[in-house]
Design a protein around this motif. Structure first.
Motif, PDB file in Angstrom:
ATOM      1  N   LYS A  26       0.820  -1.208   0.000  1.00 15.68           N
ATOM      2  CA  LYS A  26       0.000   0.000   0.000  1.00 15.68           C
ATOM      3  C   LYS A  26       0.855   1.259   0.000  1.00 15.68           C
ATOM      4  O   LYS A  26       0.551   2.236  -0.691  1.00 15.68           O
ATOM      5  CB  LYS A  26      -0.937   0.011   1.204  1.00 15.68           C
ATOM      6  N   ASP A  27       1.920   1.255   0.763  1.00 16.27           N
ATOM      7  CA  ASP A  27       2.795   2.435   0.838  1.00 16.27           C
ATOM      8  C   ASP A  27       3.474   2.684  -0.512  1.00 16.27           C
ATOM      9  O   ASP A  27       3.581   3.827  -0.969  1.00 16.27           O
ATOM     10  CB  ASP A  27       3.861   2.253   1.923  1.00 16.27           C
ATOM     11  N   ASN A  28       3.912   1.609  -1.173  1.00 16.89           N
ATOM     12  CA  ASN A  28       4.580   1.760  -2.473  1.00 16.89           C
ATOM     13  C   ASN A  28       3.611   2.230  -3.546  1.00 16.89           C
ATOM     14  O   ASN A  28       3.959   3.061  -4.385  1.00 16.89           O
ATOM     15  CB  ASN A  28       5.233   0.446  -2.890  1.00 16.89           C
ATOM     16  N   VAL A  29       2.380   1.728  -3.534  1.00 16.14           N
ATOM     17  CA  VAL A  29       1.376   2.151  -4.510  1.00 16.14           C
ATOM     18  C   VAL A  29       1.048   3.620  -4.317  1.00 16.14           C
ATOM     19  O   VAL A  29       0.953   4.401  -5.270  1.00 16.14           O
ATOM     20  CB  VAL A  29       0.108   1.268  -4.394  1.00 16.14           C
ATOM     21  N   ALA A  30       0.905   4.043  -3.050  1.00 17.80           N
ATOM     22  CA  ALA A  30       0.612   5.454  -2.764  1.00 17.80           C
ATOM     23  C   ALA A  30       1.765   6.351  -3.188  1.00 17.80           C
ATOM     24  O   ALA A  30       1.560   7.443  -3.740  1.00 17.80           O
ATOM     25  CB  ALA A  30       0.315   5.635  -1.280  1.00 17.80           C
ATOM     26  N   ARG A  31       2.993   5.900  -2.953  1.00 18.05           N
ATOM     27  CA  ARG A  31       4.162   6.690  -3.341  1.00 18.05           C
ATOM     28  C   ARG A  31       4.234   6.854  -4.863  1.00 18.05           C
ATOM     29  O   ARG A  31       4.527   7.938  -5.369  1.00 18.05           O
ATOM     30  CB  ARG A  31       5.436   6.003  -2.836  1.00 18.05           C
ATOM     31  N   VAL A  32       3.934   5.790  -5.604  1.00 19.68           N
ATOM     32  CA  VAL A  32       3.951   5.856  -7.069  1.00 19.68           C
ATOM     33  C   VAL A  32       2.880   6.817  -7.565  1.00 19.68           C
ATOM     34  O   VAL A  32       3.136   7.655  -8.444  1.00 19.68           O
ATOM     35  CB  VAL A  32       3.759   4.448  -7.676  1.00 19.68           C
ATOM     36  N   ARG A  33       1.687   6.735  -7.011  1.00 20.21           N
ATOM     37  CA  ARG A  33       0.624   7.660  -7.427  1.00 20.21           C
ATOM     38  C   ARG A  33       0.987   9.108  -7.123  1.00 20.21           C
ATOM     39  O   ARG A  33       0.725  10.006  -7.919  1.00 20.21           O
ATOM     40  CB  ARG A  33      -0.689   7.291  -6.743  1.00 20.21           C
ATOM     41  N   ARG A  34       1.567   9.336  -5.953  1.00 15.95           N
ATOM     42  CA  ARG A  34       1.974  10.690  -5.578  1.00 15.95           C
ATOM     43  C   ARG A  34       3.052  11.219  -6.534  1.00 15.95           C
ATOM     44  O   ARG A  34       2.991  12.361  -6.993  1.00 15.95           O
ATOM     45  CB  ARG A  34       2.469  10.685  -4.134  1.00 15.95           C
ATOM     46  N   ASP A  35       4.030  10.376  -6.867  1.00 19.45           N
ATOM     47  CA  ASP A  35       5.091  10.786  -7.792  1.00 19.45           C
ATOM     48  C   ASP A  35       4.536  11.068  -9.187  1.00 19.45           C
ATOM     49  O   ASP A  35       4.957  12.026  -9.851  1.00 19.45           O
ATOM     50  CB  ASP A  35       6.176   9.702  -7.877  1.00 19.45           C
ATOM     51  N   GLU A  36       3.595  10.240  -9.657  1.00 17.24           N
ATOM     52  CA  GLU A  36       2.992  10.471 -10.981  1.00 17.24           C
ATOM     53  C   GLU A  36       2.193  11.765 -11.013  1.00 17.24           C
ATOM     54  O   GLU A  36       2.251  12.527 -11.988  1.00 17.24           O
ATOM     55  CB  GLU A  36       2.093   9.299 -11.368  1.00 17.24           C
ATOM     56  N   ALA A  37       1.447  12.055  -9.940  1.00 17.40           N
ATOM     57  CA  ALA A  37       0.686  13.311  -9.879  1.00 17.40           C
ATOM     58  C   ALA A  37       1.619  14.509  -9.861  1.00 17.40           C
ATOM     59  O   ALA A  37       1.367  15.530 -10.527  1.00 17.40           O
ATOM     60  CB  ALA A  37      -0.214  13.310  -8.644  1.00 17.40           C
ATOM     61  N   GLN A  38       2.725  14.393  -9.116  1.00 17.14           N
ATOM     62  CA  GLN A  38       3.688  15.490  -9.055  1.00 17.14           C
ATOM     63  C   GLN A  38       4.339  15.710 -10.430  1.00 17.14           C
ATOM     64  O   GLN A  38       4.515  16.855 -10.869  1.00 17.14           O
ATOM     65  CB  GLN A  38       4.756  15.185  -8.002  1.00 17.14           C
ATOM     66  N   ALA A  39       4.689  14.640 -11.122  1.00 21.32           N
ATOM     67  CA  ALA A  39       5.301  14.767 -12.448  1.00 21.32           C
ATOM     68  C   ALA A  39       4.321  15.384 -13.439  1.00 21.32           C
ATOM     69  O   ALA A  39       4.702  16.216 -14.270  1.00 21.32           O
ATOM     70  CB  ALA A  39       5.770  13.399 -12.943  1.00 21.32           C
ATOM     71  N   ALA A  40       3.027  14.996 -13.346  1.00 18.33           N
ATOM     72  CA  ALA A  40       2.028  15.571 -14.248  1.00 18.33           C
ATOM     73  C   ALA A  40       1.850  17.055 -13.979  1.00 18.33           C
ATOM     74  O   ALA A  40       1.715  17.861 -14.913  1.00 18.33           O
ATOM     75  CB  ALA A  40       0.701  14.837 -14.075  1.00 18.33           C
ATOM     76  N   GLU A  41       1.863  17.460 -12.711  1.00 22.69           N
ATOM     77  CA  GLU A  41       1.730  18.883 -12.371  1.00 22.69           C
ATOM     78  C   GLU A  41       2.937  19.679 -12.876  1.00 22.69           C
ATOM     79  O   GLU A  41       2.793  20.781 -13.420  1.00 22.69           O
ATOM     80  CB  GLU A  41       1.583  19.042 -10.851  1.00 22.69           C
ATOM     81  N   GLU A  42       4.138  19.116 -12.731  1.00 25.54           N
ATOM     82  CA  GLU A  42       5.341  19.800 -13.232  1.00 25.54           C
ATOM     83  C   GLU A  42       5.287  19.953 -14.751  1.00 25.54           C
ATOM     84  O   GLU A  42       5.657  20.997 -15.288  1.00 25.54           O
ATOM     85  CB  GLU A  42       6.594  19.030 -12.813  1.00 25.54           C
ATOM     86  N   GLU A  43       4.827  18.915 -15.434  1.00 27.55           N
ATOM     87  CA  GLU A  43       4.716  18.989 -16.896  1.00 27.55           C
ATOM     88  C   GLU A  43       3.688  20.032 -17.308  1.00 27.55           C
ATOM     89  O   GLU A  43       3.886  20.781 -18.268  1.00 27.55           O
ATOM     90  CB  GLU A  43       4.324  17.613 -17.452  1.00 27.55           C
ATOM     91  N   ARG A  44       2.582  20.099 -16.561  1.00 25.14           N
ATOM     92  CA  ARG A  44       1.551  21.089 -16.860  1.00 25.14           C
ATOM     93  C   ARG A  44       2.091  22.511 -16.666  1.00 25.14           C
ATOM     94  O   ARG A  44       1.864  23.394 -17.491  1.00 25.14           O
ATOM     95  CB  ARG A  44       0.337  20.836 -15.964  1.00 25.14           C
ATOM     96  N   GLN A  45       2.847  22.719 -15.584  1.00 23.94           N
ATOM     97  CA  GLN A  45       3.439  24.044 -15.337  1.00 23.94           C
ATOM     98  C   GLN A  45       4.453  24.397 -16.429  1.00 23.94           C
ATOM     99  O   GLN A  45       4.501  25.528 -16.911  1.00 23.94           O
ATOM    100  CB  GLN A  45       4.129  24.068 -13.952  1.00 23.94           C
ATOM    101  N   ARG A  46       5.265  23.418 -16.838  1.00 20.44           N
ATOM    102  CA  ARG A  46       6.274  23.658 -17.870  1.00 20.44           C
ATOM    103  C   ARG A  46       5.620  24.020 -19.209  1.00 20.44           C
ATOM    104  O   ARG A  46       6.039  24.953 -19.893  1.00 20.44           O
ATOM    105  CB  ARG A  46       7.141  22.412 -18.041  1.00 20.44           C
ATOM    106  N   SER A  47       4.543  23.296 -19.567  1.00 21.12           N
ATOM    107  CA  SER A  47       3.862  23.596 -20.830  1.00 21.12           C
ATOM    108  C   SER A  47       3.158  24.944 -20.765  1.00 21.12           C
ATOM    109  O   SER A  47       3.119  25.681 -21.751  1.00 21.12           O
ATOM    110  CB  SER A  47       2.861  22.491 -21.171  1.00 21.12           C
ATOM    111  N   LYS A  48       2.636  25.313 -19.588  1.00 21.88           N
ATOM    112  CA  LYS A  48       1.987  26.619 -19.442  1.00 21.88           C
ATOM    113  C   LYS A  48       3.002  27.744 -19.620  1.00 21.88           C
ATOM    114  O   LYS A  48       2.737  28.740 -20.288  1.00 21.88           O
ATOM    115  CB  LYS A  48       1.328  26.724 -18.058  1.00 21.88           C
ATOM    116  N   ARG A  49       4.209  27.576 -19.026  1.00 19.45           N
ATOM    117  CA  ARG A  49       5.260  28.596 -19.193  1.00 19.45           C
ATOM    118  C   ARG A  49       5.700  28.693 -20.648  1.00 19.45           C
ATOM    119  O   ARG A  49       5.928  29.790 -21.173  1.00 19.45           O
ATOM    120  CB  ARG A  49       6.456  28.251 -18.304  1.00 19.45           C
ATOM    121  N   ALA A  50       5.806  27.541 -21.321  1.00 16.94           N
ATOM    122  CA  ALA A  50       6.220  27.549 -22.729  1.00 16.94           C
ATOM    123  C   ALA A  50       5.174  28.245 -23.597  1.00 16.94           C
ATOM    124  O   ALA A  50       5.515  29.036 -24.490  1.00 16.94           O
ATOM    125  CB  ALA A  50       6.453  26.130 -23.221  1.00 16.94           C
ATOM    126  N   GLU A  51       3.895  27.967 -23.349  1.00 18.85           N
ATOM    127  CA  GLU A  51       2.828  28.626 -24.118  1.00 18.85           C
ATOM    128  C   GLU A  51       2.816  30.126 -23.887  1.00 18.85           C
ATOM    129  O   GLU A  51       2.635  30.906 -24.819  1.00 18.85           O
ATOM    130  CB  GLU A  51       1.470  28.023 -23.739  1.00 18.85           C
TER     131      GLU A  51
END
Length: 198
Positions: A14-39
């Motif tokens: 359970k801890d590993n699954v939660a950590r993976v989901r948290r990391d994926e959400a953080q990476a998606a947010e960073e990508e969204r911020q990066r694309s917003k700055r580029a636009e």
């Protein structure tokens, strides 16, 4: 003995699954911020380019003010559309887009064979050569002689009243046609003719 779920490195923990989901959400947010700055940077650059282009095409502001004042003094009212009526300061559309559209239309017309230039044949206008290779004069002559000989033989047979023995008469009715047996032609029999009673 099933001790794998108790290990800390197990992928379904359970801890590993939660950590993976948290990391994926953080990476998606960073990508969204990066694309917003580029636009945003691209939009600012495009706006700056268009502003510079518009400034270079406009006449100086001091002359525009003086003409507006002169118009006011002469007629007693301000005509905001005087430049448009006189044809000054108007843009004539996007020249690059119009040129690209013209080139695309010309390419399509050349491909269809509609557009040819003066003194140019349709075969020269196309980019690729025609697929049919031209037969030589000798080949054409041989084909003509064969056709004429076959026609002459057919005409003689018709005039003499004989049927052509070389070509067997084919049966049109499917029910009376013989079966085709490619592998055992001796076994192919003519179907029995049924008499129809009405």
């Amino acid at each position: 003995m099933n001790i794998l779920p108790k290990k800390s490195w197990h992928v379904r923990n359970k801890d590993n699954v939660a950590r993976v989901r948290r990391d994926e959400a953080q990476a998606a947010e960073e990508e969204r911020q990066r694309s917003k700055r580029a636009e945003l940077a691209e939009q600012e650059a495009r706006t700056d380019f268009l502003r510079k282009k518009a400034r270079s095409s406009l006449p100086e502001a001091s002359t525009a003010r003086s003409t507006a004042v002169e118009v006011y003094e002469e007629s007693g009212h301000i005509n905001f559309f005087q430049d448009v009526e006189e044809g000054k300061g108007t843009t004539h559309g996007n020249k690059e887009y119009e040129e690209e559209k013209r080139r695309e239309k010309e390419r399509q017309e050349k491909a269809l064979g509609i557009l040819t230039y003066l003194g140019q044949s349709a075969a020269e206008a196309q980019t690729s050569r025609p697929w049919a290779s031209k037969p030589s004069m000798e080949q054409l002559r041989q084909e003509r002689l064969k056709r004429e000989a076959a026609e002459r033989a057919r005409a003689e047979a018709l005039l003499s009243g004989k049927k052509d023995q070389s070509a067997p008469e084919q049966e049109i009715d499917d029910r009376k046609r013989r079966y085709n047996s490619q592998f055992n032609p001796q076994l192919a029999r003519k179907p029995k003719v049924r008499e129809e009673h009405w």
